[in-house]
Design an enzyme around this catalytic site. Sequence first.
Site, PDB file in Angstrom:
ATOM      1  N   GLU A 192       0.842  -1.206   0.000  1.00 49.99           N
ATOM      2  CA  GLU A 192       0.000   0.000   0.000  1.00 49.99           C
ATOM      3  C   GLU A 192       0.869   1.245   0.000  1.00 49.99           C
ATOM      4  O   GLU A 192       1.711   1.415   0.876  1.00 49.99           O
ATOM      5  CB  GLU A 192      -0.915   0.007   1.228  1.00 49.99           C
ATOM      6  CG  GLU A 192      -2.090  -0.923   1.070  1.00 49.99           C
ATOM      7  CD  GLU A 192      -3.105  -0.804   2.208  1.00 49.99           C
ATOM      8  OE1 GLU A 192      -3.094   0.190   2.955  1.00 49.99           O
ATOM      9  OE2 GLU A 192      -3.911  -1.741   2.330  1.00 49.99           O
ATOM     10  N   ASP A 218      -9.981  -0.542  -0.725  1.00 48.70           N
ATOM     11  CA  ASP A 218      -9.219   0.048   0.372  1.00 48.70           C
ATOM     12  C   ASP A 218     -10.195   0.865   1.205  1.00 48.70           C
ATOM     13  O   ASP A 218     -10.912   1.714   0.680  1.00 48.70           O
ATOM     14  CB  ASP A 218      -8.068   0.923  -0.135  1.00 48.70           C
ATOM     15  CG  ASP A 218      -7.142   1.274   1.016  1.00 48.70           C
ATOM     16  OD1 ASP A 218      -6.539   0.343   1.588  1.00 48.70           O
ATOM     17  OD2 ASP A 218      -7.054   2.455   1.391  1.00 48.70           O
ATOM     18  N   LYS A 253     -26.251  -3.044   8.283  1.00 48.46           N
ATOM     19  CA  LYS A 253     -24.954  -2.651   7.705  1.00 48.46           C
ATOM     20  C   LYS A 253     -24.971  -2.736   6.183  1.00 48.46           C
ATOM     21  O   LYS A 253     -24.548  -1.818   5.488  1.00 48.46           O
ATOM     22  CB  LYS A 253     -23.816  -3.500   8.278  1.00 48.46           C
ATOM     23  CG  LYS A 253     -22.453  -2.975   7.841  1.00 48.46           C
ATOM     24  CD  LYS A 253     -21.293  -3.669   8.519  1.00 48.46           C
ATOM     25  CE  LYS A 253     -19.986  -3.069   8.003  1.00 48.46           C
ATOM     26  NZ  LYS A 253     -18.812  -3.838   8.387  1.00 48.46           N
TER      27      LYS A 253
HETATM   28  P1  ITT Z   1      -7.096  -6.046   2.405  1.00 52.19           P
HETATM   29  O1  ITT Z   1      -6.203  -4.818   2.345  1.00 52.19           O
HETATM   30  O2  ITT Z   1      -6.354  -7.321   2.202  1.00 52.19           O
HETATM   31  O3  ITT Z   1      -8.306  -5.933   1.518  1.00 52.19           O
HETATM   32  P2  ITT Z   1      -7.581  -5.178   5.155  1.00 52.19           P
HETATM   33  O4  ITT Z   1      -8.526  -5.681   6.209  1.00 52.19           O
HETATM   34  O5  ITT Z   1      -6.138  -5.007   5.535  1.00 52.19           O
HETATM   35  O6  ITT Z   1      -7.724  -6.174   3.896  1.00 52.19           O
HETATM   36  P3  ITT Z   1      -7.646  -2.334   4.479  1.00 52.19           P
HETATM   37  O7  ITT Z   1      -6.185  -2.266   4.234  1.00 52.19           O
HETATM   38  O8  ITT Z   1      -8.592  -1.697   3.501  1.00 52.19           O
HETATM   39  O9  ITT Z   1      -8.178  -3.852   4.583  1.00 52.19           O
HETATM   40  O10 ITT Z   1      -7.913  -1.772   5.922  1.00 52.19           O
HETATM   41  C1  ITT Z   1      -9.183  -1.470   6.347  1.00 52.19           C
HETATM   42  C2  ITT Z   1      -9.183  -1.201   7.838  1.00 52.19           C
HETATM   43  O11 ITT Z   1     -10.425  -0.573   8.159  1.00 52.19           O
HETATM   44  C3  ITT Z   1      -9.137  -2.473   8.651  1.00 52.19           C
HETATM   45  O12 ITT Z   1      -8.579  -2.215   9.917  1.00 52.19           O
HETATM   46  C4  ITT Z   1     -10.607  -2.835   8.762  1.00 52.19           C
HETATM   47  O13 ITT Z   1     -10.886  -3.627   9.893  1.00 52.19           O
HETATM   48  C5  ITT Z   1     -11.263  -1.456   8.842  1.00 52.19           C
HETATM   49  N1  ITT Z   1     -12.557  -1.504   8.152  1.00 52.19           N
HETATM   50  C6  ITT Z   1     -12.795  -1.325   6.826  1.00 52.19           C
HETATM   51  N2  ITT Z   1     -14.082  -1.544   6.532  1.00 52.19           N
HETATM   52  C7  ITT Z   1     -14.666  -1.865   7.703  1.00 52.19           C
HETATM   53  C8  ITT Z   1     -15.962  -2.237   8.056  1.00 52.19           C
HETATM   54  O14 ITT Z   1     -16.916  -2.351   7.140  1.00 52.19           O
HETATM   55  N3  ITT Z   1     -16.210  -2.525   9.330  1.00 52.19           N
HETATM   56  C9  ITT Z   1     -15.240  -2.445  10.262  1.00 52.19           C
HETATM   57  N4  ITT Z   1     -13.982  -2.120  10.030  1.00 52.19           N
HETATM   58  C10 ITT Z   1     -13.687  -1.835   8.741  1.00 52.19           C
END
Ligand code: ITT
Length: 189
Positions: free
Chosen positions: A37, A66, A163
Amino acid sequence: MIKVLFSTTNKHKIKEANETGKIYGIEFEQINFPYPEIRDEKFENIASDGVKYVYEKIKRPVIVDDSGIVIDALNGFPGTFSAYAEKKLGNSGILKLMKGAENRTARYISAVAFFDGKILKTFVGTVEGEISDEERGSGGFGYDPVFIPAGYKETFGENPGPKNEISHRRKSIEEFCKFYVKFKEYQEE
Ligand code: ITT
C-alpha cells in the site's frame, strides 16, 4: 452469475460484497494477492495503485477495496492507516484517544478500484456515524463495535443487520456492480 475476482485478505469484505453483488447477478471470488500500500491520504489512490499491482501479477480483470474509518476529533486519523491502527491500538486504543472528546462524528470510507489492463475505475462509498463511548457487540468486524451509524442507536457490532443496506461498502460495491453490468453488455455487443 458474472464472476469477478476480488483481491483481499479480508473475508468479511467478500461476504459483504457478495450480499450486494447477488442483487446484480455478480459473484465475487476471493483471491489473495496482497499489494504494497502506498502512503496517501486518499483511499481511492491506494486502491487504484493496488489494483494495478494485482493486475500485473495475474493479468485478469480484478477489484480491490481500500477502506477505513475517519474520526473528526482526531483530525481524520486513522483514515488510510486504519488497518495499522487496528493492529497497534485496537478499538480500546481508539476509545482512549477519544476520551473526553465531545465531537464524536466519524465516517467509514470504502474505495473499490477495478482494472482490466485498459480501464481503471474507482467507486467510493461513505457512511456517516459516531464513535461510541465503549465497545459494544461482537458482530461485523474491525471498528464495527465502536461505530454507530447516523440515525441508529446501536453499533454495527451490536446490530450488523442494517450494515449492508447503508454501509460504505454497500455503496462502493453497488456503484461498481452498476458499472460492470453495463460494461459486460457493451463488451458482448
Ligand atoms: P485487504 O487490504 O487485504 O483488503 P484489510 O482488512 O487489511 O484487507 P484495508 O487495508 O482496507 O483492509 O484496511 C481497512 C481497515 O479498516 C481495517 O482495519 C478494517 O478492519 C477497517 N474496516 C474497513 N471496513 C470496515 C468495516 O466495514 N467494518 C469495520 N472495520 C472496517
